[in-house]
Design a protein around this motif. Structure first.
Motif, PDB file in Angstrom:
ATOM      1  N   MET A  10      -1.192  43.184   3.251  1.00 17.32           N
ATOM      2  CA  MET A  10      -1.266  44.251   2.259  1.00 17.32           C
ATOM      3  C   MET A  10      -0.734  45.564   2.815  1.00 17.32           C
ATOM      4  O   MET A  10      -0.052  46.323   2.131  1.00 17.32           O
ATOM      5  CB  MET A  10      -2.722  44.426   1.802  1.00 17.32           C
ATOM      6  N   SER A  11      -1.026  45.828   4.097  1.00 18.07           N
ATOM      7  CA  SER A  11      -0.587  47.088   4.694  1.00 18.07           C
ATOM      8  C   SER A  11       0.930  47.191   4.743  1.00 18.07           C
ATOM      9  O   SER A  11       1.494  48.290   4.652  1.00 18.07           O
ATOM     10  CB  SER A  11      -1.170  47.234   6.101  1.00 18.07           C
ATOM     11  N   ALA A  12       1.625  46.039   4.898  1.00 18.71           N
ATOM     12  CA  ALA A  12       3.090  46.059   4.940  1.00 18.71           C
ATOM     13  C   ALA A  12       3.678  46.558   3.630  1.00 18.71           C
ATOM     14  O   ALA A  12       4.764  47.169   3.616  1.00 18.71           O
ATOM     15  CB  ALA A  12       3.622  44.662   5.254  1.00 18.71           C
ATOM     16  N   MET A  13       2.980  46.317   2.512  1.00 20.25           N
ATOM     17  CA  MET A  13       3.501  46.735   1.213  1.00 20.25           C
ATOM     18  C   MET A  13       3.537  48.247   1.055  1.00 20.25           C
ATOM     19  O   MET A  13       4.330  48.773   0.276  1.00 20.25           O
ATOM     20  CB  MET A  13       2.669  46.109   0.091  1.00 20.25           C
ATOM     21  N   TYR A  14       2.676  48.952   1.792  1.00 20.25           N
ATOM     22  CA  TYR A  14       2.742  50.411   1.746  1.00 20.25           C
ATOM     23  C   TYR A  14       4.030  50.912   2.393  1.00 20.25           C
ATOM     24  O   TYR A  14       4.610  51.912   1.958  1.00 20.25           O
ATOM     25  CB  TYR A  14       1.524  51.018   2.436  1.00 20.25           C
ATOM     26  N   PHE A  15       4.477  50.215   3.440  1.00 16.05           N
ATOM     27  CA  PHE A  15       5.765  50.555   4.041  1.00 16.05           C
ATOM     28  C   PHE A  15       6.908  50.269   3.071  1.00 16.05           C
ATOM     29  O   PHE A  15       7.904  51.004   3.039  1.00 16.05           O
ATOM     30  CB  PHE A  15       5.965  49.752   5.332  1.00 16.05           C
ATOM     31  N   VAL A  16       6.766  49.201   2.291  1.00 19.22           N
ATOM     32  CA  VAL A  16       7.798  48.858   1.306  1.00 19.22           C
ATOM     33  C   VAL A  16       7.892  49.955   0.246  1.00 19.22           C
ATOM     34  O   VAL A  16       8.995  50.399  -0.121  1.00 19.22           O
ATOM     35  CB  VAL A  16       7.483  47.505   0.653  1.00 19.22           C
ATOM     36  N   ALA A  17       6.747  50.408  -0.258  1.00 15.42           N
ATOM     37  CA  ALA A  17       6.738  51.488  -1.248  1.00 15.42           C
ATOM     38  C   ALA A  17       7.340  52.763  -0.661  1.00 15.42           C
ATOM     39  O   ALA A  17       8.121  53.458  -1.324  1.00 15.42           O
ATOM     40  CB  ALA A  17       5.308  51.744  -1.729  1.00 15.42           C
ATOM     41  N   ALA A  18       6.986  53.056   0.596  1.00 14.34           N
ATOM     42  CA  ALA A  18       7.547  54.239   1.248  1.00 14.34           C
ATOM     43  C   ALA A  18       9.056  54.098   1.426  1.00 14.34           C
ATOM     44  O   ALA A  18       9.815  55.073   1.265  1.00 14.34           O
ATOM     45  CB  ALA A  18       6.868  54.452   2.603  1.00 14.34           C
ATOM     46  N   GLY A  19       9.528  52.883   1.735  1.00 10.50           N
ATOM     47  CA  GLY A  19      10.955  52.643   1.880  1.00 10.50           C
ATOM     48  C   GLY A  19      11.709  52.870   0.577  1.00 10.50           C
ATOM     49  O   GLY A  19      12.827  53.408   0.582  1.00 10.50           O
ATOM     50  N   SER A  20      11.101  52.474  -0.548  1.00  7.31           N
ATOM     51  CA  SER A  20      11.756  52.690  -1.843  1.00  7.31           C
ATOM     52  C   SER A  20      11.895  54.176  -2.150  1.00  7.31           C
ATOM     53  O   SER A  20      12.945  54.633  -2.617  1.00  7.31           O
ATOM     54  CB  SER A  20      10.974  51.984  -2.952  1.00  7.31           C
TER      55      SER A  20
END
Length: 349
Positions: free
Chosen positions: A1-11
């Motif tokens: 789940m924590s990796a998805m916050y990096f994905v949102a930040a990347g977008s």
């Protein structure tokens, strides 16, 4: 789940960088009044074509949405499927539209910059091209992030499922659907734009070189405007939609395969986290694309390759840490080798 916050930040990072590049290009002078006039004609023609195309595509999406909705009511599909189909098509078309508007805005500015400085012309052209590139990945990761967080919330708080495995299967199966919407939009944009650009190209050549006996792209031939409009709607807007479809399709399909292989959420997070890290590495790579005055075409291509090589090395390093963070040690090495082989193949091609 924590990796998805990096994905949102990347977008968000990708979209902010695209907006910055757009603003930078827009500040450049348009050149002579004649250059600005020709650029405006191409821009108006491309916008008119896309408006007409999107009206026809909207009818198709409305029909398919109703069909999917009926299938959902009958219990064959999830109720999220029709809406995922719409968002995929919307963001795919939006990627192409933003890229096309940037390209038609940048053409005269690039020509004007190149007349003063070769390196300046390269920077303006590359900045304009990077807008669509980062818009595609930014909107793709944004679409992925929104659907993931929404579905995770739905299946944990609103409609809890039996186990973590079923939760992940529900999320990935629903996320696959917006890839279908993106593919549908890419089909219309690529094929429709391709037909337009070929017809305009042949028409301009027939009128100019055959009938009037003047060189190709001669400013005395008004069909040249239609030819340039076709280049923008086919090679820019159509390509943008196509790239978006390929980008999100590869991510969600890899995530689904990871679930099938038993990696659960960690496996889903690997391709998404790599995509987010790729945004950062690509941004760093753009700063190395520059050349000197009097450079040949070989030097210009070498400048572009330098950015690609640096970004590739950076993402290879980041991939090692990301994969070993998310996957068990016994599987991480094999997955990392697969990533490096794919990266190397892309660079070689």
């Amino acid at each position: 789940m924590s990796a998805m916050y990096f994905v949102a930040a990347g977008s968000v990072l990708a979209l902010l960088f695209a907006a910055t590049m757009f603003a930078r290009v827009k500040k450049e002078p348009q050149g002579t009044p004649q250059m600005a006039k020709i650029s405006a004609a191409v821009s108006n023609g491309a916008t008119a074509y896309l408006k007409r195309q999107y009206k026809g595509v909207a009818i198709f999406f409305a029909v398919v949405f109703v069909i999917l909705l009926i299938m959902a009511f009958l219990g064959f599909l999830s109720f999220f499927t029709p809406f995922a189909f719409l968002t995929g098509g919307f963001f795919s078309g939006l990627s192409g539209f933003i890229g096309m508007r940037t390209a038609t805005m940048a053409n005269c500015r690039t020509a004007n910059a190149a007349s003063n400085s070769l390196n300046k012309g390269l920077r303006v052209a590359f900045s304009a091209g990077s807008v669509m590139g980062f818009t595609v990945v930014g909107l793709g990761l944004l679409d992925l992030s929104i659907w993931y967080f929404f579905l995770h919330f739905w299946y944990t708080a609103i409609d809890p499922v039996a186990s973590q495995e079923i939760l992940i299967q529900n999320i990935t199966s629903n996320m696959l659907t917006f890839g279908m919407g993106a593919s549908s939009m890419a089909l219309f944009a690529r094929v429709g734009g391709g037909i337009f650009t070929k017809a305009a190209d042949v028409g301009a050549d027939l009128v100019g070189k055959v009938e009037a006996g003047i060189p190709e792209d001669d400013p005395r031939n008004p069909a040249v405007i239609a030819d340039n409009v076709g280049d923008n709607v086919g090679d820019v807007a159509g390509m943008g939609a196509d790239l978006y479809e390929s980008y999100v399709g590869s991510i969600v399909s890899t995530s689904a395969l990871a679930v099938a292989a038993g990696f659960d959420m960690q496996g889903v997070g690997v391709p998404m986290l790599l995509a987010a890290l790729g945004v950062l590495c690509s941004i760093l790579g753009t700063f190395f694309v520059k050349t000197k005055e009097g450079a040949s075409q070989k030097n210009l291509l070498a400048a572009l390759r330098t950015g690609t090589y640096i970004s590739s090395v950076l993402i290879a390093i980041c991939a090692w840490f990301a994969i070993h963070w998310l996957l068990p040690a016994e599987h991480a090495t094999g997955v990392f080798i697969a990533v490096i082989s794919g990266l190397a193949a892309g660079v070689i091609i």
